[in-house]
Design a protein around this motif. Structure first.
Motif, mmCIF file in Angstrom:
data_model
loop_
_atom_site.group_PDB
_atom_site.id
_atom_site.type_symbol
_atom_site.label_atom_id
_atom_site.label_comp_id
_atom_site.label_asym_id
_atom_site.label_seq_id
_atom_site.Cartn_x
_atom_site.Cartn_y
_atom_site.Cartn_z
ATOM 1 N N TYR A 26 39.802 25.782 11.175
ATOM 2 C CA TYR A 26 41.096 25.359 11.715
ATOM 3 C C TYR A 26 41.145 25.398 13.235
ATOM 4 O O TYR A 26 42.209 25.225 13.823
ATOM 5 C CB TYR A 26 42.203 26.258 11.146
ATOM 6 C CG TYR A 26 42.262 26.258 9.644
ATOM 7 C CD1 TYR A 26 42.810 25.179 8.960
ATOM 8 C CD2 TYR A 26 41.757 27.321 8.909
ATOM 9 C CE1 TYR A 26 42.855 25.162 7.573
ATOM 10 C CE2 TYR A 26 41.804 27.314 7.519
ATOM 11 C CZ TYR A 26 42.350 26.235 6.864
ATOM 12 O OH TYR A 26 42.396 26.218 5.487
ATOM 13 N N TRP A 50 42.896 22.737 15.490
ATOM 14 C CA TRP A 50 44.354 22.672 15.635
ATOM 15 C C TRP A 50 44.848 23.377 16.896
ATOM 16 O O TRP A 50 46.027 23.308 17.218
ATOM 17 C CB TRP A 50 45.037 23.268 14.410
ATOM 18 C CG TRP A 50 44.879 22.396 13.204
ATOM 19 C CD1 TRP A 50 44.019 22.569 12.171
ATOM 20 C CD2 TRP A 50 45.602 21.200 12.919
ATOM 21 N NE1 TRP A 50 44.157 21.546 11.257
ATOM 22 C CE2 TRP A 50 45.124 20.699 11.686
ATOM 23 C CE3 TRP A 50 46.605 20.495 13.595
ATOM 24 C CZ2 TRP A 50 45.614 19.526 11.118
ATOM 25 C CZ3 TRP A 50 47.097 19.337 13.032
ATOM 26 C CH2 TRP A 50 46.602 18.859 11.808
ATOM 27 N N LEU A 87 54.760 21.728 6.818
ATOM 28 C CA LEU A 87 53.441 21.689 6.212
ATOM 29 C C LEU A 87 53.536 21.233 4.768
ATOM 30 O O LEU A 87 54.492 21.585 4.054
ATOM 31 C CB LEU A 87 52.767 23.068 6.259
ATOM 32 C CG LEU A 87 52.676 23.724 7.637
ATOM 33 C CD1 LEU A 87 53.632 24.910 7.692
ATOM 34 C CD2 LEU A 87 51.264 24.186 7.939
ATOM 35 N N GLN A 116 48.541 21.446 4.900
ATOM 36 C CA GLN A 116 48.258 20.314 5.780
ATOM 37 C C GLN A 116 49.463 20.084 6.685
ATOM 38 O O GLN A 116 50.545 19.740 6.202
ATOM 39 C CB GLN A 116 47.971 19.058 4.969
ATOM 40 C CG GLN A 116 47.832 17.789 5.795
ATOM 41 C CD GLN A 116 46.647 17.827 6.752
ATOM 42 O OE1 GLN A 116 45.601 18.364 6.427
ATOM 43 N NE2 GLN A 116 46.817 17.277 7.945
ATOM 44 N N ASP A 157 51.236 8.701 8.556
ATOM 45 C CA ASP A 157 50.486 9.817 8.000
ATOM 46 C C ASP A 157 49.384 9.373 7.062
ATOM 47 O O ASP A 157 48.607 10.194 6.592
ATOM 48 C CB ASP A 157 51.426 10.781 7.261
ATOM 49 C CG ASP A 157 52.196 11.665 8.230
ATOM 50 O OD1 ASP A 157 51.864 11.630 9.420
ATOM 51 O OD2 ASP A 157 53.112 12.356 7.792
ATOM 52 N N PRO A 194 44.491 10.146 8.775
ATOM 53 C CA PRO A 194 44.406 11.598 8.981
ATOM 54 C C PRO A 194 44.619 11.975 10.440
ATOM 55 O O PRO A 194 44.407 11.169 11.352
ATOM 56 C CB PRO A 194 42.987 11.923 8.505
ATOM 57 C CG PRO A 194 42.237 10.646 8.650
ATOM 58 C CD PRO A 194 43.221 9.551 8.369
ATOM 59 N N THR A 208 37.322 10.698 1.616
ATOM 60 C CA THR A 208 38.340 10.959 2.640
ATOM 61 C C THR A 208 38.857 9.647 3.213
ATOM 62 O O THR A 208 38.329 8.576 2.944
ATOM 63 C CB THR A 208 37.759 11.815 3.774
ATOM 64 O OG1 THR A 208 36.680 11.103 4.396
ATOM 65 C CG2 THR A 208 37.246 13.142 3.232
#
Length: 752
Positions: free
Chosen positions: A4, A7, A29, A91, A241, A244, A276
């Motif tokens: 992570y 982020w 989220l 997410q 959205d 990604p 993905t």
């Protein structure tokens, strides 16, 4: 924690964190793994225990969590790592999905409605004492006290609850048009001022009860419509959205680094893992891949892309991995441009309704009659000029006339909600009765996946019944259209097998234990992941059932018309509506389905812009257009139509730009919506005829001083009550019969 770490990037964090006035940050989220109440409680306790966390709100049905925190105490990567540690990977959503502005508007409307309702009830009790004084003696000082109490209680209604009407009237005057807010504001202001003047001078009639009741009824109707609109608008929060927020960029030394997708630049080389989403528009550098591009093209099956061909952001890589050279990212991707196109198409709609012009003409005539009455009495008997003018204003007040549309529309929205149709635009519902041209998307709108037993291919020598039994045990645990199609095929036989330890991988498939063995059902890459086997070339577009040893069976799905598609098309044709079908799918499949449904006007391989241009051409030819779709590629079409409908099973972008939302994928809801729209026209026209007739009869008596103001107030209230009661007829069978046997239909009624 490394997972992570990306982020912590300021540009990425800025997309998901929203700064608050108190210095804290708020984030929304998506948590797909929220399964039971105990897990929700444990997650909330864990997140609340983190340093700097101020508030945690968990919406279990929506699988969303909102957290208010001080990121200097708990950085975003730490927060996400704690979600993962709790077994609930999260997410982050773009901060636009934090709908405080929408919630604030709804709370404000509710507060104004509650204030008006409570004050109106109190004013009615005061008015009751005054009305008793007409037929029985009530002490003069007591009557004056209750007049003052009525005035004081009406002030919050006029200066707080009715404020949106005054603001709307000012806006309409600034736009040089007479809308629905202007007559309402004039009626409330003039009647209140006249009543206040009579209260201050100690004699004359007052109408505080009528004013407060009128404001309450109108606010109630507006609040219900606001809730419906917000409920649908919330579905479109994540327009971009589909692409990604993170991407795997290859550095010059060949190593991969995780970066925000919005920071990708033209020429960057991106690695895309199998299963993905593509993070940006670009050119494929891998020899051969399969992608699902239904987001933009509407193609019902995966398409194969070769080296040098374009890939679009938001599409799903079915076979991979793949390498991509970036051309467009962030707000310049195709999906972002699609959202902008839909917004521009919606802005082209006309904003001035014919009903508003009718109300404007009505209020102008009422004011003219009031002025003429005052001038006439000033010449004959000046002492009676004010009282007679007020009586005319009250008798001919546009309350009942202006109330016809909101009251009838409120009833129509309620009826349609019970029939599985959510309406986000009252004006669009009214236009639905005049539609004469309808354009439909094919894939997912008029059709649904279908599995024929002959399309079941056992790969290990098992019987069709055996593999159907195993697959259906898993499929029964999912609501995905493909799973439902498989379950429906197997429903005719007994299914003694049940699945346990079921886990759904969104967009990929479903896994679980059936009869002691672990099975996977879904896309080939998902189903064969555990066995490590390669995907059979002849089953690349099939649904696979597999265990740890490899593929067990392949299920080749086709399309069939939705259950109510033929009935809907037949109903629209019977009403004289021209039917058209535009699809991004292959020509052979579109032609086959068009012939099956009896549609002669159809087009295949249509891009979103192509569909919109065809619709605009129909509109330019004088048609009132209806568009029905379910995919993001249909958003511009839906936004540009006079009336639009989307299925609840469709994408969020499509639902966000639709006027009608058909719940449970029921196309038959559109038949109900059109029927209710015609009844809306019929009842509105009927109520307005009553209001006009009442005014024509009562105004002459009031102008000549034969109607005391207190009786005029009662008449105004009764006329409004008649309008409300008549609105309750919408949705009744007897009204539908009246329309069929009456001399005119609802649509022709309003045109007259």
């Amino acid at each position: 924690m490394n997972r992570y770490a990306a982020w912590a990037h300021p540009q990425l964090a800025a997309q998901v964190l929203r700064r608050r006035r108190d210095g804290c940050s708020e984030i929304a989220l998506s948590v797909e793994s929220l399964s039971d109440a105990r897990q929700v409680l444990q997650l909330e306790q864990l997140i609340r225990s983190l340093p700097g966390v101020k508030r945690v709100a968990i919406d279990r049905p929506a699988r969303r969590v909102r957290v208010v925190l001080d990121i200097s105490c708990t950085p975003l990567p730490t927060l996400l790592a704690n979600f993962a540690a709790a077994g609930c990977p999260a997410q982050p959503l773009q901060h636009d999905s934090i709908d405080d502005a929408r919630s604030e508007e709804q709370r404000d409307a509710l507060k104004r409605l509650l204030v008006a309702g409570m004050c109106a009830m109190q004013v009615m009790t005061y008015a009751f004492v005054i009305y008793i004084g007409v037929v029985d003696f009530v002490d003069f000082s007591t009557r004056n006290l209750f007049r003052w109490l009525g005035l004081l209680t009406s002030i919050p209604v006029v200066f707080y609850s009715a404020l949106p009407f005054f603001r709307g009237a000012i806006r309409e005057l600034g736009e040089r048009r007479l809308g629905i807010n202007l007559p309402v504001a004039l009626a409330v202001a003039l009647v209140f001022l006249a009543s206040m003047f009579n209260t201050l001078r100690g004699h004359g009639e007052i109408y505080f009860d009528s004013v407060t009741m009128f404001v309450t009824l109108l606010l109630g109707g507006r609040y219900l419509e606001l809730r419906s609109r917000h409920r649908s608008g919330a579905l479109g929060d994540a327009v971009i959205d589909a692409a990604p927020l993170l991407a795997q960029r290859r550095r010059a030394d060949g190593e991969l680094e995780t970066v925000p997708a919005m920071t990708l630049l033209p020429g960057d080389r991106v690695h895309i893992a199998e299963g993905t989403r593509v993070p940006a528009d670009g050119v494929l550098q891998t020899a051969d891949v399969q992608v699902d591009e239904a987001l933009l093209s509407g193609e019902s099956r995966p398409v194969r892309r070769q080296r040098g061909e374009p890939l679009i952001a938001g599409s799903v890589l079915i076979s991979g991995p793949a390498e991509l050279i970036v051309e467009h990212s962030g707000n310049t991707t195709a999906v972002a441009r699609l959202g902008e196109l839909a917004t521009r198409a919606r802005q082209t709609r006309t904003q001035i309704a014919a009903s508003d012009r009718e109300v404007g003409r009505f209020v102008a005539r009422v004011l003219g009659l009031t002025v003429l009455t005052a001038l006439g009495w000033l010449l004959v008997n000046p002492e009676r000029a004010f009282e007679s003018a007020v009586a005319v204003l009250v008798v001919a007040c546009p309350c009942a006339f202006a109330l016809t549309r909101p009251a009838t529309l409120t009833r129509a929205l309620g009826v349609l909600a019970t029939r599985g149709v959510l309406v986000t635009s009252g004006e669009a519902l009214a236009r639905l009765a005049t539609v004469d041209y309808a354009m439909f998307d094919k894939t997912g709108t008029l059709t649904v996946p279908q599995l024929d037993r002959r399309a079941v291919e056992p790969l290990r020598g098992d019987s069709i019944a055996q593999v159907l039994q195993l697959a259906a045990a898993l499929a029964h645990e999912s609501s995905h259209p493909l799973a439902r199609a498989l379950a429906d095929t197997a429903r005719q036989q007994a299914l003694p097998l049940q699945a346990s330890s079921v886990h759904v991988d969104a967009g990929a498939g479903i896994s679980g234990e059936v009869d002691g063995q672990m099975l996977w059902l879904g896309r080939a890459d998902f189903a064969l992941r555990a066995s490590g086997q390669a995907m059979p070339s002849h089953a690349s577009d099939a649904l696979l059932l597999a265990d740890t040893n490899g593929a067990i069976a392949a299920f080749h799905l086709d399309e069939q018309p939705r259950a109510e598609a033929r009935r809907l098309l037949h109903s629209l044709r019977a009403d004289g509506i021209a039917i058209s079908m535009a699809s991004g799918d292959a020509e052979t499949r579109v032609a086959s389905m068009a012939e099956h449904l009896g549609i002669t006007d159809w087009q295949a391989r249509q891009s979103p812009i192509d569909k919109l241009e065809r619709l605009q051409a129909a509109h330019a030819a004088g048609h009132t257009t209806l568009a029905v779709g379910d995919g993001s590629n249909d958003a511009p079409l839906l936004a540009g139509a006079d009336v639009s409908a989307a299925l609840s099973s469709g994408t969020e972008l499509a639902q966000a730009h639709a006027d009608l939302l058909l719940m449970d994928g029921r196309l038959g809801g559109l038949i109900d919506a059109r029927s209710i729209a015609c009844q809306l026209h019929y009842v509105t026209a009927q109520s307005r005829r009553w209001a006009l007739a009442y005014n024509l009869c009562a105004v002459p008596f009031a102008a000549f001083g034969l109607v005391p103001p207190w009786l005029a107030g009662i008449g105004m209230s009764l006329s409004s009550l008649v309008v409300v009661l008549n609105a309750l007829r919408v949705g009744k069978q007897d009204l539908a019969a009246d329309q069929r046997t009456g001399p005119t239909s609802g649509a022709r009624e309003v045109a007259a």
